[in-house]
Design a protein around this motif. Structure first.
Motif, PDB file in Angstrom:
ATOM      1  N   THR A  56       0.827  -1.217   0.000  1.00 39.50           N
ATOM      2  CA  THR A  56       0.000   0.000   0.000  1.00 39.50           C
ATOM      3  C   THR A  56       0.862   1.267   0.000  1.00 39.50           C
ATOM      4  OG1 THR A  56      -0.118  -0.051   2.410  1.00 39.50           O
ATOM      5  CG2 THR A  56      -1.928  -1.105   1.224  1.00 39.50           C
ATOM      6  N   THR A 105      -5.128  -3.955  -2.649  1.00 38.47           N
ATOM      7  CA  THR A 105      -6.195  -4.232  -1.667  1.00 38.47           C
ATOM      8  C   THR A 105      -6.415  -5.738  -1.548  1.00 38.47           C
ATOM      9  OG1 THR A 105      -7.226  -2.187  -2.444  1.00 38.47           O
ATOM     10  CG2 THR A 105      -8.559  -3.589  -1.030  1.00 38.47           C
ATOM     11  N   LEU A 111     -11.057   0.622   2.001  1.00 37.87           N
ATOM     12  CA  LEU A 111     -10.326  -0.611   2.335  1.00 37.87           C
ATOM     13  C   LEU A 111      -8.843  -0.316   2.551  1.00 37.87           C
ATOM     14  CD1 LEU A 111     -12.067  -3.090  -0.143  1.00 37.87           C
ATOM     15  CD2 LEU A 111     -12.306  -3.028   2.351  1.00 37.87           C
ATOM     16  N   LEU A 112      -8.279   0.532   1.686  1.00 44.69           N
ATOM     17  CA  LEU A 112      -6.860   0.873   1.846  1.00 44.69           C
ATOM     18  C   LEU A 112      -6.636   1.665   3.134  1.00 44.69           C
ATOM     19  CD1 LEU A 112      -6.108   1.665  -1.900  1.00 44.69           C
ATOM     20  CD2 LEU A 112      -5.037  -0.137  -0.557  1.00 44.69           C
ATOM     21  N   LEU A 157     -12.535   1.158  -2.483  1.00 49.08           N
ATOM     22  CA  LEU A 157     -11.099   0.845  -2.423  1.00 49.08           C
ATOM     23  C   LEU A 157     -10.395   1.782  -1.455  1.00 49.08           C
ATOM     24  CD1 LEU A 157     -10.357   0.143  -6.203  1.00 49.08           C
ATOM     25  CD2 LEU A 157     -10.193  -1.483  -4.315  1.00 49.08           C
ATOM     26  N   SER A 177      -3.565  -7.388   0.296  1.00 52.07           N
ATOM     27  CA  SER A 177      -3.683  -7.113   1.737  1.00 52.07           C
ATOM     28  C   SER A 177      -4.758  -7.998   2.364  1.00 52.07           C
ATOM     29  CB  SER A 177      -4.035  -5.636   1.971  1.00 52.07           C
ATOM     30  OG  SER A 177      -3.093  -4.807   1.370  1.00 52.07           O
TER      31      SER A 177
END
Lengths: 391, 56
Positions: free
Chosen positions: A199, B43, A343-344, A340, B46
């Motif tokens: 990330t 994502t 979630l990140l 997204l 992860s």
């Protein structure tokens, strides 16, 4: 990498991360509902919606809308007029006691077709407002913004030092490998490294653009001082144009649109307010393509004559600020992008939480008096810890 | 392992993320699709890493 460099980078990563972690956790947690602020507003019934009418219903004059808004608060003046980004049938008028920046404001939503007041939403109370204030300035104004900007800078330092430390930790591990069968600490170390590195770009961009956003007030002030003030030289010494001496807002709006055709109004700043001059209506117009819709073109229209005085180009630093905003908010790719982003954001919370856990664990392992440690967690020098991380 | 071997996957994922972040800004149709893929991959990785596993 020499042991000395490794220790230095490890120190930088630990302390830049530790100092900023609590605030970054706060930013991640408060940022989560802000990603869905429209949806939450609909759910809470706080979003203003225009009544259904025929598609081709003509718009009324901006002056009528402003008069309707002002009639609700005759003791106040209009600072800003803002068409709703999603529905141009709704305009919001912000009214305050004086043109000076203040938290004491009222908002009036007006139907752009009938000039009827739709609602008087309060943007300065409720759950979302608390989330926004905590996220933007910790209820501490400019000082809070700059402090959070510094925390953003520490986050960038933690990311860069984390990348430097990634190589020695991963020298004997395959990408994506998580040693779940060993100690809990090793499992979370591997997860911290893996989640952090996948990330990385997103976190760097969101952190970096967040930091830039904290400078917005200062950048706008600098622009007004350095560039706009030159344009206003002929008006020097004159007071704020009184409301009674102002020309029609609709005429001023038409003049601005004619000056920069093919654009859409983002908002109007009234004379004397933070985003305008004492003598102008400043119309901030935006383009109609995905990218130019993020960029603003200010048009200064003389408040007495409704004639365009200037339409200066935005300097590079304000253009950078405007482009950085969607990259921070994640509001440019529809619902999939929102999901997204959320979630990140959650993954970032896990990275921060695991970093904190690893630091606590390391301190616990280091403490010689601790008798109940597992066999594999005896106190070791800093560098041994990095080799311990290897299989 | 060489630096390239260590960083090749993180580099590729980072490049994908960056491409997604930028294309989403410049286009509303294909850009959004590229953005969803570019940001969807980190994502998914992860989520996969965080999935609980039964002990072997």
């Amino acid at each position: 990498m020499s042991p000395r460099s490794l220790r230095a980078w490890s120190w930088v990563h630990t302390w830049s991360g530790l100092i900023s972690t609590i605030f970054l956790l706060l930013l991640c947690i408060t940022g989560l509902p802000l990603i869905f602020h429209h949806e939450i507003g609909h759910l809470l019934g706080t979003e203003v919606e225009a009544p259904a009418m025929a598609e081709d219903t003509p718009k009324t004059s901006v002056d009528r809308m402003m008069a309707a808004a002002n009639a609700r608060h005759p003791d106040r003046i209009v600072q800003y007029a803002i068409p709703d980004e999603d529905d141009d049938n709704i305009w919001f008028f912000t009214l305050t006691p004086t043109p000076a920046p203040t938290d004491d404001f009222r908002s009036v939503a007006v139907d752009a077709r009938t000039a009827e007041v739709l609602a008087q939403p309060r943007f300065d109370e409720g759950f979302m407002w608390v989330m926004l204030k905590l996220h933007v300035d910790l209820f501490a104004g400019l000082a809070g913004k700059l402090f959070l900007g510094f925390m953003g800078l520490l986050m960038l330092v933690a990311i860069v030092s984390g990348v430097v430390l990634y190589a020695p930790f991963m020298r004997r591990l395959r990408f994506g490998e998580v040693r779940r069968q060993r100690s809990t600490r090793l499992k979370w170390l591997d997860l911290h490294n893996l989640l952090g590195v996948v990330t990385l770009v997103w976190a760097f961009v969101v952190g970096g653009t967040g930091m830039i956003n904290t400078w917005a007030d200062l950048l706008i002030k600098y622009w007004q001082y350095s560039e706009v003030s030159t344009l206003l030289a002929p008006y020097q010494g004159q007071p704020v144009t009184p409301v009674t001496e102002r020309a029609s807002l609709q005429r001023a709006y038409d003049a601005a649109r004619e000056h920069v055709p093919g654009t859409t109004l983002s908002f109007v700043a009234f004379p004397g307010t933070a985003f305008s001059s004492p003598h102008h209506f400043t119309f901030f117009l935006r383009g109609n393509t995905p990218l130019t819709a993020r960029l603003l073109k200010p048009v200064l229209v003389d408040a007495r004559t409704a004639e365009v005085t200037a339409a200066p180009s935005m300097p590079w630093y304000l253009t950078a600020l405007l482009v950085s905003q969607p990259l921070h908010f994640g509001d440019y790719g529809g619902r999939p992008m929102q999901i997204l982003w959320a979630l990140l954001d959650i993954v970032t919370i896990v990275v921060l939480g695991s970093g904190l856990y690893l630091w606590f664990e390391r301190r616990r392992v280091r403490r010689p008096a601790t008798a109940d440690l597992p066999a594999d967690s005896e106190p070791r020098p800093a560098l041994a810890r990095s080799t311990e991380a290897m299989p | 392992m060489s630096l390239w071997q260590i960083f090749r996957w993180p580099f590729l994922i980072g490049l994908l993320s960056l491409t997604g972040l930028i294309t989403g800004l410049v286009s509303d149709d294909w850009g959004d699709a590229v953005a969803a893929i570019g940001l969807g991959i980190p994502t998914l990785i992860s989520a996969w890493a965080l999935l609980p596993r039964a002990p072997r």
